[in-house]
Scaffold this active site. Sequence first.
Site: not given
Length: 796
Positions: A353-354, A492, A609-610
């Site tokens: 998805w970057d 994630e 995680k983010q």
Amino acid sequence: MNATWRWEYKRYDPKAERLAESLCALGNGRFATRGSSPETVADGAHYPATYLAGCYDRIISTVTGRKVSNEDMVRLPDWTSLRYRCLPDGAAPGDCLTPDHPTLRHYFVSLDMRSGTLTRRMLFHDADGRRLGVTHTRLVHAGDPHLAAQRTVLTAYGWRGRVEAESVLDGDIANAGVDRYRALAGQHLVDHRAAVEAEGTAWLSCATAASHLQVGIAVRLSARPLAPVRCACTATIARQSFVLPVRRAEPVVIVKTAALFTSLDRPWDDPVRSSIEHAGHARDFATLLATHRTSWQRLWSEGEVKAAGETGPILRLHAFHLLQTLSPHTAELDVGVPARGLHGEAYRGHVFWDELFVVPYLSPHFPETARALLMYRHRRLPAAREAARLVGARGVMFPWQSGSSGAEETQRLHLNPHSGRWLPDHSRLQRHVGSAIAWNVWRYGQATGDTGFMHGPGAELLLHVARFWADVATWDAGLDRYRIRGIVGPDEYHDAYPDAAAPGIDDNQRHGSLGARPRLRSVRRALGGPPQRAPHATGIGPDDLHAWEDISHRLYVPFHRDVISQFHGYGDLAELDWDAYRARYHDIRRLDRILEAEGDTPNRYQASKQADTLMLGYLFRHSELARLFSRLGYRLDDELWRRTVAYYLRRTCHGSTLSSLVHGWVLARQQGEGAWRYCQEALLSDIADVQGGTTGEGIHLGAMGGTLDLVERGVVGLELGTDGLHVDPVPLSEVPASTFSVCYLGHRDIRISFRPGRIGIRVPPSPLGPVPLVLPGDRRESIAAGRERWFRLPKN
């Protein structure tokens, strides 16, 4: 030349060599070659490799007794290899020289971003006082997408004799650039043939094992002074060796000019014959260098983002690598946004998805390239439609990892290097790729006014993404709300509830508030009017649109402790002892691997995680977010949002380079403390290799593109709307000034200059008329074509 245009390494460090190879890679949007030394082969320190956009192959591996299928971006034959040794008069021949040779005394690498060239200088000095200076200059041509070249200059000091050199075109290679993939098969190239033509051009042909892509590479060799060339070829390697006389201060010059063709090229021709002819007809190195520099000059005129201080050179490096991966040449290809560029084999070269962090930069700078990336997704609608059907939904479900076909390429197993165990991988349950695509479609349309795309492929993408969300949303009578269940969010780390028998969590905010609802509402606007204008070919009618409107007003948003919940039940999870884990492990970015090695799981903890929930603040300004929540029947005021930001900041370990970018962006927008610390980490994530060795496996293209967008949209506050250029800067003193050019509704090269308290807009001469501008406080101005105006901005 201004030093800010150079990226340099002034000593040789084998431990950092793979990082330098990634950051010094050269490419032209079609193929790229890592910045490896020509003298080296793949080993623990070095990894010479060339990658072609869209060149994938699938092979089967056996892991823990299971057959595992993986599609990889293929490492192609090495065209750069050059080996040499000194033959002094009256002395024994020396060894082949490499950067690892004990006689190396000087080493200097310079990446010239202005001209897109890599120069490596070495000086070898033996015990008898003989010195050999070596200078390599390499380019991957920005104007000709098939060409690359390398010039080597050898200069003897204090001796005379000969130099024995060997030019190698090496096809005996495999994908082996990522340690944790070593248990997987990597031999993608088969059916090799190699030879040298009578005029001295070596060539090699091969094919990918399963996808059957034909590859042809030819290398024209020239040397000065002239010398007889001996050829020795196997099926996989073409060698050309020669002995050249050297005298004091009279350099030997060796040039390799490479041409790469494959069966992906259009119009199609035999790749070997095409490569031989193209290499043979290529101009001399000096001419290639001049035309290559001219091509880069054009790229920089449209794509450079200038910023003051130490930030400027880093942004330039990020733009350089973005334009090497996704150049105007990319607009002619059927490829997406590879998360790790064309720089290495991490993530197997897949498309995630970057593009969410890349297309917002490309749309106002290189709209044709942005459109091509969206068309990559549109061409894969059939695969996404089939994926949705298999989970019982209509519409389209784009894969978390995409490659050549658009089928789901996410691995079923992944290796935890901490424990050595192969574990089930449920990341394919991330469904937010479709929302990212739809968001980019909408932004692209706003920036370009491309109605042909927006009423055609763009509308089709929006409609089918919306239909998917409408189908997977289920009614909960107890809550009197629609819910989205059994998914995995951007975090994630949470792929299931503690002790659950099946993977998936419910009501993740990236999918609900941000993903489904705006996409459902944007359909009508994208179509430019009432529901009746929906394309009949999509099978979507007015009843569908009315149903979507209802769902988009009644999606469930969970809360806990007066903050927005990342997902339903997040607040019931245990708190992690962050101080204890930091003291024990120091670096806890990959907390998931640490916990698994201890026999535990992050599914039990409030640990991310983010950025996940905070992605809301990345893609929407607070006023937009408040309106979105209001339409859902929830109140989101400044204080609630500040509590939410602070809550997740304390519970995020930033295991992704995108996490710091998003947190820095969100804090900058709310003028929060510590914003620059996160922005700086995003800027340094690759050059400092903050992930601990991952940059050597390929750059993080999303983080690089995101930092460019951070300056333009985050700091300057630029938004390209149908009613004008919106500018609403935020106070980030570490980026006090910036300048860049954008395309907007047909206007090209609109120059935007931001200074503290002021904004300048220059519109070049054009028959398109004035450009409307919307300043803070909804102050509206216009700038006539051929004029420049400066405006004072209100103090924050």
